[in-house]
Design a protein around this motif. Sequence first.
Motif, short mmCIF file in Angstrom:
data_model
loop_
_atom_site.label_atom_id
_atom_site.label_comp_id
_atom_site.label_asym_id
_atom_site.label_seq_id
_atom_site.Cartn_x
_atom_site.Cartn_y
_atom_site.Cartn_z
N LYS A 164 26.99 -26.03 -11.06
CA LYS A 164 26.19 -25.00 -10.41
C LYS A 164 26.05 -23.80 -11.33
O LYS A 164 27.03 -23.33 -11.91
CB LYS A 164 26.86 -24.55 -9.09
N GLN A 165 24.82 -23.28 -11.46
CA GLN A 165 24.59 -22.05 -12.21
C GLN A 165 24.59 -20.89 -11.22
O GLN A 165 23.75 -20.83 -10.33
CB GLN A 165 23.26 -22.12 -12.97
N THR A 166 25.56 -19.99 -11.39
CA THR A 166 25.75 -18.91 -10.41
C THR A 166 25.07 -17.62 -10.82
O THR A 166 24.78 -16.77 -9.98
CB THR A 166 27.24 -18.64 -10.20
N THR A 223 21.94 -16.14 -13.63
CA THR A 223 20.90 -16.50 -14.59
C THR A 223 20.14 -15.26 -15.00
O THR A 223 19.70 -14.49 -14.15
CB THR A 223 19.91 -17.52 -13.98
N ARG A 263 23.69 -16.76 -18.82
CA ARG A 263 23.95 -17.59 -17.65
C ARG A 263 25.45 -17.71 -17.41
O ARG A 263 26.26 -17.52 -18.33
CB ARG A 263 23.35 -18.99 -17.82
N THR A 264 25.80 -18.02 -16.18
CA THR A 264 27.16 -18.41 -15.83
C THR A 264 27.07 -19.73 -15.08
O THR A 264 26.28 -19.85 -14.14
CB THR A 264 27.85 -17.35 -14.96
N VAL A 265 27.84 -20.71 -15.51
CA VAL A 265 27.75 -22.05 -14.94
C VAL A 265 29.16 -22.54 -14.60
O VAL A 265 30.09 -22.38 -15.39
CB VAL A 265 27.09 -23.05 -15.92
N CYS A 279 30.15 -18.87 -19.54
CA CYS A 279 29.21 -17.74 -19.47
C CYS A 279 28.75 -17.39 -20.88
O CYS A 279 29.52 -17.49 -21.84
CB CYS A 279 29.84 -16.53 -18.78
N GLY A 320 24.73 -28.80 -17.26
CA GLY A 320 24.78 -27.36 -17.09
C GLY A 320 23.44 -26.70 -17.33
O GLY A 320 23.08 -25.73 -16.64
N THR A 321 22.67 -27.21 -18.29
CA THR A 321 21.34 -26.65 -18.54
C THR A 321 20.39 -27.00 -17.41
O THR A 321 19.53 -26.19 -17.04
CB THR A 321 20.76 -27.13 -19.89
N GLU A 343 19.98 -24.68 -14.40
CA GLU A 343 19.15 -23.48 -14.50
C GLU A 343 17.89 -23.60 -13.65
O GLU A 343 17.29 -22.60 -13.26
CB GLU A 343 18.79 -23.21 -15.96
N PRO A 350 19.18 -22.51 -9.35
CA PRO A 350 20.27 -21.53 -9.33
C PRO A 350 20.97 -21.47 -7.98
O PRO A 350 20.34 -21.59 -6.92
CB PRO A 350 19.55 -20.21 -9.66
#
Length: 456
Positions: free
Chosen positions: A279-281, A283, A295-297, A317, A412-413, A416, A419
């Motif tokens: 999950k990307q938290t 962006t 980003r933070t993932v 991150c 992870g990408t 994006e 989100p």
Amino acid sequence: MNRRRFLQQSAAATASASALGFPAILRSASPNSMLQVACIGVARMGGNTMRSVATHPKVKIVSICDVDANHLKEAATGKGSARAGGVGFPDASQHTDWRQMLRDHSDKFDAVTVGTPDHMHAPMAVQSMRLKKHVYLQKPMAPTIHECRVIQQEAVKAGVVTQLGNQGRSGIEARMTVDLLRNGAIGKIKEAWFWEGKPLSWWPKNEELRTQGDNVPAELDWDAWIGVREPRPYLLDTYHPQTWRAWRDFGVGELGDMGVHFFDGVFDALKLRAPKRVKQTETGAIGTGLWAKSRTVEFEFPGNELIAGDTFKLTWCDGDSARPSREIPMPAALKNFPKSGHLWVGETGMIFKPYGQRPWVLPEDSFPAEKYPRDYGKQDHYHDWVDAILNGKKSCADFSHGGPLTETVLMGTLAENYPNQWLEWDRDAMRITNIAEANKLLKREYRDGWKVEGLG
């Protein structure tokens, strides 16, 4: 180029090589045989790979290929670029079309290095392996999970020696960290934080995708540079020579670029294979066709005997001044918080490691200097690949390791695009199970005239 003819020749060459076992270097009875190497992409990291492989005493660079004539000239003469350092390969055949090189000159070399923009990694690597060539491939393996999977499958079919270009893996500090984690220096591992805050030196100066293009430099074959992607105008300071990584069509952004380096050791140490979900938290702003600048993932992996609990959480991150949200103690020897680094949290302590530097076990008084593992021999990542070919062994970053590693980073990408939503991942089925439409992002079609069977 006649694609059908090339594919037929590739299939014939594969069948012939299969009957013989390995390329000529491994069939030779002479211990003095040289490994004949062709290099696709000969500037920047591709050039560094070429020159680094060439320092092995059993290597001869026999062919060089690049879509930029200036890059070819620098590679041949060793002049024109500080990176070349005066090292050139004037006797190597020169090519601007890698397909022509494989089609017409494959009997001249045993192995291929690939150091091009990410979008061309898969077709070059796969076509080379179908001709039974050993492959050194710069990271990340490819920009899509489907391409990564095909690359891994083709490597097994071909029986060739492969190496992913995550060269930090061979460093003493990286190997020491793996041993500390694996041998219980901080007990079972609870979670990890990785951060990458270095400036994006490769970000394009121009972000405007104008329909009216600029003049294509005389030395550049722009259509060949685009390769498998859809045609578009050449725009100055946008894609070539080194600002392609920011664009979704050609690169995979900061996480895709550096994540392979950061995740490498923890994959080894904790026997990871694939995340359960991602999950990307957070962006940053995203421009048209671009990846975000920050980003933070969160990655959640299934537990095992090395992990405390049923799952293991890894948080990534990146971006300017990226830093984990949790409080992180620092070793006494460090005065400034590093722009890039790792933190592993265990049951009995932590391991703090600035990127590219040695690890520290915290608290420091619980782990004196004499407890750190020692006596690591030097390991040259490029020579390791060559030695593995010459000795019929597996390299230290074989595609069976680099494939799952790259696939994880690519998950992870992909986050994006969704989100603050978990992407539930089934690696065996190669399927995102909770958001059906997200599976369309696992694969890309190649444009007409550039299609490769099984890839796109």
